[in-house]
Write a protein that holds these residues in place. Structure first.
Motif, short mmCIF file in Angstrom:
data_model
loop_
_atom_site.label_atom_id
_atom_site.label_comp_id
_atom_site.label_asym_id
_atom_site.label_seq_id
_atom_site.Cartn_x
_atom_site.Cartn_y
_atom_site.Cartn_z
N ARG A 32 -23.11 -34.20 10.15
CA ARG A 32 -21.70 -34.57 10.31
C ARG A 32 -21.00 -33.52 11.17
NH1 ARG A 32 -17.03 -33.72 6.71
NH2 ARG A 32 -18.48 -32.68 5.30
N VAL A 33 -20.22 -33.97 12.14
CA VAL A 33 -19.38 -33.09 12.94
C VAL A 33 -17.99 -33.11 12.32
CG1 VAL A 33 -18.30 -32.71 15.19
CG2 VAL A 33 -20.69 -33.40 15.06
N ILE A 34 -17.48 -31.95 11.97
CA ILE A 34 -16.17 -31.85 11.34
C ILE A 34 -15.08 -31.70 12.39
CG2 ILE A 34 -14.74 -30.44 9.81
CD1 ILE A 34 -17.40 -29.81 8.30
N GLY A 35 -15.30 -30.87 13.39
CA GLY A 35 -14.33 -30.68 14.45
C GLY A 35 -14.10 -29.20 14.75
N GLU A 36 -13.10 -28.95 15.57
CA GLU A 36 -12.82 -27.59 16.03
C GLU A 36 -12.36 -26.70 14.88
OE1 GLU A 36 -10.11 -25.15 19.25
OE2 GLU A 36 -9.54 -27.18 18.70
#
Length: 123
Positions: A32-36
């Protein structure tokens, strides 16, 4: 001989968040990519170190006091990056970078940033 704790940085083996400068981690998949995420610190300059640095710059050579301050700033920014990642539920930061700028002529801003993600070993 240079003391790595004074002039080095980076992760400790006990860190629960893996921070890498690459897009991926060999042997792991991104679930999963959460973000910056980022960690930021601004340090003011000590008058004594500024005077010393000015004199040293006339003769040449490393400005050890300023180097140590920058290492401390980078390490603090990195610690904040890791805390931000944990708070958002991540266990990794991909594509980590540092950005260093002057802050209104009174100090130095150091920002560590990257993409928070959840990674897992490939089965």
């Amino acid at each position: 001989m240079t003391n790595i704790d004074e002039y080095g940085g980076g992760q400790r083996p006990s860190d629960s968040v893996l921070v890498v400068t690459t897009n991926d981690v060999p042997g792991h998949r991104v679930e999963r990519v959460i973000g910056e995420v980022f960690g930021l610190t601004v340090r003011s300059r000590h008058l004594g170190s500024q005077i010393g640095a000015g004199l040293k710059s006339l003769m040449g050579g490393e400005l050890r006091g300023l180097t140590k301050t920058l290492v401390e700033s980078r390490n603090q920014a990195m610690e904040r990056l890791v805390e931000h990642t944990k708070a958002r539920g991540g266990n990794a930061v991909l594509m980590m970078r540092f950005d260093v700028t002057e802050a209104a002529d009174v100090g130095t801003e150091v920002c560590a940033y990257g993409t928070a993600a959840v990674i897992a070993p490939v089965d």
